[in-house]
Design a protein around this motif. Structure first.
Motif, PDB file in Angstrom:
ATOM      1  N   GLN A 269     -52.356  39.640  -1.905  1.00  0.00           N
ATOM      2  CA  GLN A 269     -53.810  39.456  -1.856  1.00  0.00           C
ATOM      3  C   GLN A 269     -54.479  40.021  -3.112  1.00  0.00           C
ATOM      4  OE1 GLN A 269     -55.695  41.252   1.534  1.00  0.00           O
ATOM      5  NE2 GLN A 269     -57.517  39.975   1.322  1.00  0.00           N
ATOM      6  N   ASP A 273     -53.837  32.817  -6.316  1.00  0.00           N
ATOM      7  CA  ASP A 273     -54.828  31.803  -5.919  1.00  0.00           C
ATOM      8  C   ASP A 273     -54.226  30.847  -4.911  1.00  0.00           C
ATOM      9  OD1 ASP A 273     -56.882  32.530  -7.976  1.00  0.00           O
ATOM     10  OD2 ASP A 273     -55.182  32.085  -9.283  1.00  0.00           O
ATOM     11  N   GLY A 287     -55.476  33.144   6.871  1.00  0.00           N
ATOM     12  CA  GLY A 287     -56.691  33.940   7.014  1.00  0.00           C
ATOM     13  C   GLY A 287     -57.178  34.601   5.739  1.00  0.00           C
ATOM     14  N   LEU A 288     -56.694  34.188   4.588  1.00  0.00           N
ATOM     15  CA  LEU A 288     -57.165  34.766   3.328  1.00  0.00           C
ATOM     16  C   LEU A 288     -57.760  33.636   2.488  1.00  0.00           C
ATOM     17  CD1 LEU A 288     -54.032  36.930   2.510  1.00  0.00           C
ATOM     18  CD2 LEU A 288     -56.184  37.751   3.444  1.00  0.00           C
ATOM     19  N   ASP A 289     -58.505  34.037   1.489  1.00  0.00           N
ATOM     20  CA  ASP A 289     -59.205  33.050   0.691  1.00  0.00           C
ATOM     21  C   ASP A 289     -58.292  32.498  -0.413  1.00  0.00           C
ATOM     22  OD1 ASP A 289     -61.186  31.487  -0.276  1.00  0.00           O
ATOM     23  OD2 ASP A 289     -62.129  33.079  -1.467  1.00  0.00           O
ATOM     24  N   ILE A 290     -57.193  31.886  -0.007  1.00  0.00           N
ATOM     25  CA  ILE A 290     -56.305  31.259  -0.996  1.00  0.00           C
ATOM     26  C   ILE A 290     -55.920  29.877  -0.487  1.00  0.00           C
ATOM     27  CG2 ILE A 290     -55.302  33.394  -1.926  1.00  0.00           C
ATOM     28  CD1 ILE A 290     -52.792  32.683  -0.166  1.00  0.00           C
ATOM     29  N   SER A 291     -55.462  29.017  -1.406  1.00  0.00           N
ATOM     30  CA  SER A 291     -54.984  27.694  -0.996  1.00  0.00           C
ATOM     31  C   SER A 291     -53.518  27.803  -0.608  1.00  0.00           C
ATOM     32  CB  SER A 291     -55.108  26.711  -2.160  1.00  0.00           C
ATOM     33  OG  SER A 291     -56.448  26.631  -2.558  1.00  0.00           O
ATOM     34  N   LYS A 322     -59.562  22.415  -9.555  1.00  0.00           N
ATOM     35  CA  LYS A 322     -60.563  22.836  -8.561  1.00  0.00           C
ATOM     36  C   LYS A 322     -61.446  23.956  -9.152  1.00  0.00           C
ATOM     37  CE  LYS A 322     -59.775  24.580  -4.231  1.00  0.00           C
ATOM     38  NZ  LYS A 322     -58.911  24.820  -3.079  1.00  0.00           N
TER      39      LYS A 322
END
Ligand code: GDP
Length: 327
Positions: A269, A273, A287-291, A322
């Protein structure tokens, strides 16, 4: 530079962070696709002094694998190896717990001689890679000593004592990287992580705790990855919650970490990315802000290694587009 190449990234370099055998499989595929545009940054915390020689297990795995000199059946060391030295050493009561083949020995002897002459691991790695006809660039993460120590309920074990002599049997309570705080990021690593001409950074499916963490323990590497301005993509070493080989799953159990793609994502984390997981591993619940991208990640032959490399590169390029669109 040709504009089409610039757009599809073919002219730009890719930096891969790598441990030993598992990571080297993807590095092999990446080299097939990228040739000299591939730069591999290698864990040096498995290194140790043995029989008076400096042994660099992960670096040598990369040298043999990318030079196509590795023994594919045995899974480590050089092909066509002979063991006269080990036999003779055993005969006179020497230490034989760490197997050194005759051909492999030549590399350790020559590296030890050159280190004693004041040359750096970086220089020696580059020269040997050239002799082996390797297209990619191999970069020891540091030229300074850094050593993994495995803390077990009974004792602290130097990494090779844990990994080879004790076959990863003792439970792992914690892992420490001695001398890490004093280690300096190698100049070559700093240079290849400069944003100019950098396409992406790949974290190979190496053991996150024993192979990637010691790389990240070298001061400045995390910061350089973040400042590089290129997508960082990791490949999970787990398939259906199991390691393909080695103690990754066992260590996660012992450290009380669930063996899921979500915990691998959480481990990286703030650094990555995107995460590539195996096609069978549903990317739900990360649940994390990654692709997250699910593709087949089991590498059994040249074709599957190259295919995964292509999938990783396409994923990283999509993330870059993106990010550009979002600017
Ligand atoms: P070591 O230093 O020789 O132990 O090797 P690494 O740390 O580079 O790699 C060990 C990890 O590679 C293990 O956690 C394995 O699960 C993982 N691994 C090995 N082969 C594969 C594969 O084909 N696919 C994936 N996804 N992971 C693999």
């Amino acid at each position: 530079m040709n504009e089409a190449n610039q757009i599809c990234g073919a002219e730009r370099r890719v930096v891969a962070l790598c441990g030993g055998v598992g990571g080297a499989k993807l590095a092999f595929g990446l080299q097939k696709v990228l040739g000299s545009k591939l730069h591999v940054v290698i864990n040096m915390a498995d290194d140790f002094e043995h029989l008076g020689l400096h042994v660099s297990p992960d670096l040598d795995t990369l040298l043999y694998t990318l030079g196509e000199l590795n023994d594919r059946q045995r899974g480590w060391g050089r092909a066509g190896e002979s063991w006269n030295f080990m036999e003779a050493l055993g005969q006179i009561g020497g230490e034989t717990w760490f197997a050194l083949g005759d051909r492999d020995l030549a590399l350790h002897v020559e590296r030890t001689r050159r280190l004693a002459n004041g040359e750096s691991l970086t220089q020696i790695a580059a020269d040997v890679a050239k002799h082996f006809g390797i297209a990619a660039h191999l970069w020891p993460v540091t030229d300074d000593p850094i050593r993994t120590i495995v803390i077990t309920p009974e004792e602290e074990l130097a990494f090779q004592r844990y990994f080879v002599a004790r076959r990863c049997e003792p439970a792992v309570r914690a892992i420490r990287f001695d001398c890490a705080e004093k280690a300096r990021l190698a100049k070559g690593v700093e240079d290849v992580l400069q944003p100019e001409g950098l396409r992406m950074i790949v974290i190979c499916p190496s053991n996150p705790f024993l192979s990637i963490d010691p790389l990240l323990a070298v001061p400045g590497l995390r910061e350089a990855l973040r400042a590089a301005g290129a997508p960082v993509v990791a490949v999970s070493p787990l398939i259906a919650g199991q390691a393909v080989k080695g103690p990754t799953r066992k260590i996660m159990d012992e450290l009380g970490i669930q063996a899921t793609t979500a915990t691998i994502a959480a481990h990286y984390q703030g650094l990555i990315d995107g995460l590539i997981v195996d096609a069978g591993d549903l990317p739900d619940g990360i649940g994390l802000d990654i692709s997250v991208q699910a593709v087949p990640t089991l590498m059994t032959d040249d074709e599957s290694k190259t295919r995964l490399a292509q999938d990783v590169l396409a994923f990283g390029d999509r993330l870059a587009r993106k990010a550009d669109e979002g600017r």
